[in-house]
Design a protein around this motif. Sequence first.
Motif, PDB file in Angstrom:
ATOM      1  N   LYS A  22       0.227   6.286  -6.710  1.00 49.29           N
ATOM      2  CA  LYS A  22       1.000   7.287  -5.979  1.00 49.29           C
ATOM      3  C   LYS A  22       1.778   6.585  -4.865  1.00 49.29           C
ATOM      4  O   LYS A  22       1.221   5.752  -4.142  1.00 49.29           O
ATOM      5  CB  LYS A  22       0.055   8.335  -5.391  1.00 49.29           C
ATOM      6  CG  LYS A  22       0.759   9.456  -4.685  1.00 49.29           C
ATOM      7  CD  LYS A  22      -0.221  10.491  -4.190  1.00 49.29           C
ATOM      8  CE  LYS A  22       0.532  11.567  -3.442  1.00 49.29           C
ATOM      9  NZ  LYS A  22      -0.375  12.578  -2.915  1.00 49.29           N
ATOM     10  N   PRO A  23       3.077   6.892  -4.712  1.00 47.87           N
ATOM     11  CA  PRO A  23       3.862   6.192  -3.681  1.00 47.87           C
ATOM     12  C   PRO A  23       3.466   6.603  -2.267  1.00 47.87           C
ATOM     13  O   PRO A  23       3.013   7.722  -2.036  1.00 47.87           O
ATOM     14  CB  PRO A  23       5.297   6.621  -3.978  1.00 47.87           C
ATOM     15  CG  PRO A  23       5.179   7.906  -4.704  1.00 47.87           C
ATOM     16  CD  PRO A  23       3.881   7.855  -5.458  1.00 47.87           C
ATOM     17  N   TRP A  24       3.644   5.664  -1.346  1.00 45.35           N
ATOM     18  CA  TRP A  24       3.482   5.951   0.072  1.00 45.35           C
ATOM     19  C   TRP A  24       4.867   6.260   0.613  1.00 45.35           C
ATOM     20  O   TRP A  24       5.838   5.588   0.270  1.00 45.35           O
ATOM     21  CB  TRP A  24       2.916   4.749   0.816  1.00 45.35           C
ATOM     22  CG  TRP A  24       1.605   4.250   0.313  1.00 45.35           C
ATOM     23  CD1 TRP A  24       0.654   4.952  -0.360  1.00 45.35           C
ATOM     24  CD2 TRP A  24       1.098   2.926   0.459  1.00 45.35           C
ATOM     25  NE1 TRP A  24      -0.420   4.149  -0.638  1.00 45.35           N
ATOM     26  CE2 TRP A  24      -0.165   2.895  -0.149  1.00 45.35           C
ATOM     27  CE3 TRP A  24       1.589   1.766   1.039  1.00 45.35           C
ATOM     28  CZ2 TRP A  24      -0.949   1.756  -0.193  1.00 45.35           C
ATOM     29  CZ3 TRP A  24       0.803   0.635   0.996  1.00 45.35           C
ATOM     30  CH2 TRP A  24      -0.449   0.625   0.398  1.00 45.35           C
ATOM     31  N   LEU A  25       4.996   7.250   1.477  1.00 49.80           N
ATOM     32  CA  LEU A  25       6.295   7.633   2.038  1.00 49.80           C
ATOM     33  C   LEU A  25       6.342   7.320   3.525  1.00 49.80           C
ATOM     34  O   LEU A  25       5.367   7.524   4.251  1.00 49.80           O
ATOM     35  CB  LEU A  25       6.553   9.119   1.810  1.00 49.80           C
ATOM     36  CG  LEU A  25       6.612   9.562   0.344  1.00 49.80           C
ATOM     37  CD1 LEU A  25       6.820  11.063   0.251  1.00 49.80           C
ATOM     38  CD2 LEU A  25       7.702   8.816  -0.415  1.00 49.80           C
ATOM     39  N   PHE A  26       7.520   6.838   3.968  1.00 52.47           N
ATOM     40  CA  PHE A  26       7.725   6.452   5.359  1.00 52.47           C
ATOM     41  C   PHE A  26       9.051   7.012   5.846  1.00 52.47           C
ATOM     42  O   PHE A  26       9.978   7.213   5.068  1.00 52.47           O
ATOM     43  CB  PHE A  26       7.734   4.919   5.490  1.00 52.47           C
ATOM     44  CG  PHE A  26       6.429   4.294   5.095  1.00 52.47           C
ATOM     45  CD1 PHE A  26       5.426   4.111   6.028  1.00 52.47           C
ATOM     46  CD2 PHE A  26       6.197   3.922   3.787  1.00 52.47           C
ATOM     47  CE1 PHE A  26       4.212   3.559   5.665  1.00 52.47           C
ATOM     48  CE2 PHE A  26       4.982   3.366   3.402  1.00 52.47           C
ATOM     49  CZ  PHE A  26       3.988   3.184   4.349  1.00 52.47           C
ATOM     50  N   GLU A  27       9.149   7.229   7.153  1.00 51.47           N
ATOM     51  CA  GLU A  27      10.368   7.772   7.745  1.00 51.47           C
ATOM     52  C   GLU A  27      11.500   6.757   7.800  1.00 51.47           C
ATOM     53  O   GLU A  27      12.659   7.132   7.801  1.00 51.47           O
ATOM     54  CB  GLU A  27      10.086   8.308   9.148  1.00 51.47           C
ATOM     55  CG  GLU A  27       9.194   9.535   9.144  1.00 51.47           C
ATOM     56  CD  GLU A  27       8.956  10.073  10.541  1.00 51.47           C
ATOM     57  OE1 GLU A  27       9.516   9.536  11.510  1.00 51.47           O
ATOM     58  OE2 GLU A  27       8.195  11.044  10.660  1.00 51.47           O
ATOM     59  N   GLU A  33       9.092  -1.383   4.678  1.00 51.52           N
ATOM     60  CA  GLU A  33       9.063  -2.828   4.434  1.00 51.52           C
ATOM     61  C   GLU A  33       7.848  -3.471   5.093  1.00 51.52           C
ATOM     62  O   GLU A  33       7.210  -4.338   4.495  1.00 51.52           O
ATOM     63  CB  GLU A  33      10.350  -3.480   4.935  1.00 51.52           C
ATOM     64  CG  GLU A  33      11.529  -3.223   4.040  1.00 51.52           C
ATOM     65  CD  GLU A  33      12.755  -4.001   4.464  1.00 51.52           C
ATOM     66  OE1 GLU A  33      12.635  -5.093   5.060  1.00 51.52           O
ATOM     67  OE2 GLU A  33      13.866  -3.518   4.190  1.00 51.52           O
ATOM     68  N   TRP A  34       7.530  -3.061   6.293  1.00 56.78           N
ATOM     69  CA  TRP A  34       6.369  -3.617   6.995  1.00 56.78           C
ATOM     70  C   TRP A  34       5.101  -3.345   6.194  1.00 56.78           C
ATOM     71  O   TRP A  34       4.274  -4.232   5.988  1.00 56.78           O
ATOM     72  CB  TRP A  34       6.269  -3.022   8.396  1.00 56.78           C
ATOM     73  CG  TRP A  34       5.170  -3.620   9.215  1.00 56.78           C
ATOM     74  CD1 TRP A  34       5.230  -4.745   9.977  1.00 56.78           C
ATOM     75  CD2 TRP A  34       3.825  -3.140   9.326  1.00 56.78           C
ATOM     76  NE1 TRP A  34       4.010  -4.994  10.564  1.00 56.78           N
ATOM     77  CE2 TRP A  34       3.134  -4.021  10.178  1.00 56.78           C
ATOM     78  CE3 TRP A  34       3.147  -2.049   8.794  1.00 56.78           C
ATOM     79  CZ2 TRP A  34       1.796  -3.838  10.507  1.00 56.78           C
ATOM     80  CZ3 TRP A  34       1.807  -1.877   9.116  1.00 56.78           C
ATOM     81  CH2 TRP A  34       1.154  -2.768   9.970  1.00 56.78           C
ATOM     82  N   SER A  35       4.946  -2.111   5.716  1.00 57.41           N
ATOM     83  CA  SER A  35       3.772  -1.746   4.940  1.00 57.41           C
ATOM     84  C   SER A  35       3.715  -2.535   3.631  1.00 57.41           C
ATOM     85  O   SER A  35       2.644  -3.011   3.229  1.00 57.41           O
ATOM     86  CB  SER A  35       3.793  -0.248   4.645  1.00 57.41           C
ATOM     87  OG  SER A  35       2.682   0.119   3.882  1.00 57.41           O
ATOM     88  N   ALA A  36       4.844  -2.683   2.967  1.00 55.50           N
ATOM     89  CA  ALA A  36       4.887  -3.440   1.714  1.00 55.50           C
ATOM     90  C   ALA A  36       4.516  -4.900   1.951  1.00 55.50           C
ATOM     91  O   ALA A  36       3.788  -5.502   1.152  1.00 55.50           O
ATOM     92  CB  ALA A  36       6.275  -3.335   1.088  1.00 55.50           C
ATOM     93  N   ARG A  37       4.988  -5.463   3.038  1.00 54.04           N
ATOM     94  CA  ARG A  37       4.653  -6.865   3.344  1.00 54.04           C
ATOM     95  C   ARG A  37       3.159  -7.024   3.628  1.00 54.04           C
ATOM     96  O   ARG A  37       2.545  -8.002   3.210  1.00 54.04           O
ATOM     97  CB  ARG A  37       5.488  -7.371   4.514  1.00 54.04           C
ATOM     98  CG  ARG A  37       6.953  -7.567   4.128  1.00 54.04           C
ATOM     99  CD  ARG A  37       7.744  -8.097   5.289  1.00 54.04           C
ATOM    100  NE  ARG A  37       7.326  -9.468   5.572  1.00 54.04           N
ATOM    101  CZ  ARG A  37       8.142 -10.500   5.601  1.00 54.04           C
ATOM    102  NH1 ARG A  37       9.425 -10.328   5.384  1.00 54.04           N
ATOM    103  NH2 ARG A  37       7.692 -11.699   5.871  1.00 54.04           N
ATOM    104  N   ARG A  38       2.572  -6.082   4.361  1.00 55.91           N
ATOM    105  CA  ARG A  38       1.128  -6.150   4.612  1.00 55.91           C
ATOM    106  C   ARG A  38       0.357  -6.072   3.300  1.00 55.91           C
ATOM    107  O   ARG A  38      -0.630  -6.778   3.101  1.00 55.91           O
ATOM    108  CB  ARG A  38       0.665  -5.020   5.544  1.00 55.91           C
ATOM    109  CG  ARG A  38       1.307  -4.987   6.924  1.00 55.91           C
ATOM    110  CD  ARG A  38       1.024  -6.166   7.854  1.00 55.91           C
ATOM    111  NE  ARG A  38       1.739  -7.380   7.610  1.00 55.91           N
ATOM    112  CZ  ARG A  38       3.015  -7.669   7.946  1.00 55.91           C
ATOM    113  NH1 ARG A  38       3.762  -6.786   8.552  1.00 55.91           N
ATOM    114  NH2 ARG A  38       3.561  -8.839   7.682  1.00 55.91           N
ATOM    115  N   LEU A  39       0.792  -5.189   2.396  1.00 57.74           N
ATOM    116  CA  LEU A  39       0.140  -5.069   1.094  1.00 57.74           C
ATOM    117  C   LEU A  39       0.289  -6.374   0.306  1.00 57.74           C
ATOM    118  O   LEU A  39      -0.673  -6.872  -0.281  1.00 57.74           O
ATOM    119  CB  LEU A  39       0.731  -3.903   0.308  1.00 57.74           C
ATOM    120  CG  LEU A  39       0.205  -3.698  -1.115  1.00 57.74           C
ATOM    121  CD1 LEU A  39      -1.302  -3.534  -1.141  1.00 57.74           C
ATOM    122  CD2 LEU A  39       0.900  -2.498  -1.747  1.00 57.74           C
TER     123      LEU A  39
END
Length: 77
Positions: A22-27, A33-39
């Motif tokens: 399930k995708p994560w949604l951000f404002e 991008e920050w969340s994707a990099r942490r992942l």
Amino acid sequence: MTEVILVAPTEGAWRVQRGADKPWLFESRAQAEWSARRLGEALAEGGVAAEIRILLGDDAPLAGRFVFARDGIASAA
């Protein structure tokens, strides 16, 4: 195998999606991008290579790409 993480806009938000999860949604794009990099970093530290693909729309060409090797080293491609 390399895990692919997509970052793309969607109806007033930005989504981060890994495979069929399930995708994560951000404002904002920056938050996504920050969340994707942490992942990507977490996957690499766990021994799984990861590639982040940043799109500016569903039909848009690739706007950016980050690759995380299994040793935790990131590179912009």
